[in-house]
Design an enzyme around this catalytic site. Structure first.
Site: not given
Length: 105
Positions: A30, A33
């Site tokens: 991600c 993230c």
């Protein structure tokens, strides 16, 4: 540093915690993230002793992901006394995360 937790650790580290806890539901793949990771590390250091910051890898912890209905990452969930009291979905500025955490103290 934010601790990565798994399985039964979730109950002890989050649900039974005497301190407020922010859980970062993330994935290695991600991009957003990774963008907020430095902010979460700073939060973890600044809040040491007052609150906890932990991480849950959604690809490894499907039971926890299902329980909390995590549909996108990053999702930040804020727990107090074992209950979800707030959450943030998506990458947001550091200040937004700090402000939410400060409201729990």
């Amino acid at each position: 540093m934010a601790k990565i937790i798994a399985g039964v650790e979730f109950e002890n580290e989050v649900l039974k915690s005497d301190l407020p806890v922010m859980v970062d539901f993330y994935a290695e793949w991600c991009g957003p993230c990774k963008m907020i990771a430095p902010s979460l590390e700073a939060l973890s250091q600044e809040m040491a002793g007052k609150a906890k910051v932990v991480k849950v890898d959604i690809d490894k912890e499907s039971d926890i992901v299902t329980t909390y209905n995590i549909r996108s990452v990053p999702t930040l969930m804020f727990f107090k006394n074992g209950e979800v009291v707030d959450k943030i979905i998506g990458a947001v500025p550091k200040e937004v995360i700090f402000d939410k955490m400060n409201l729990l103290l």
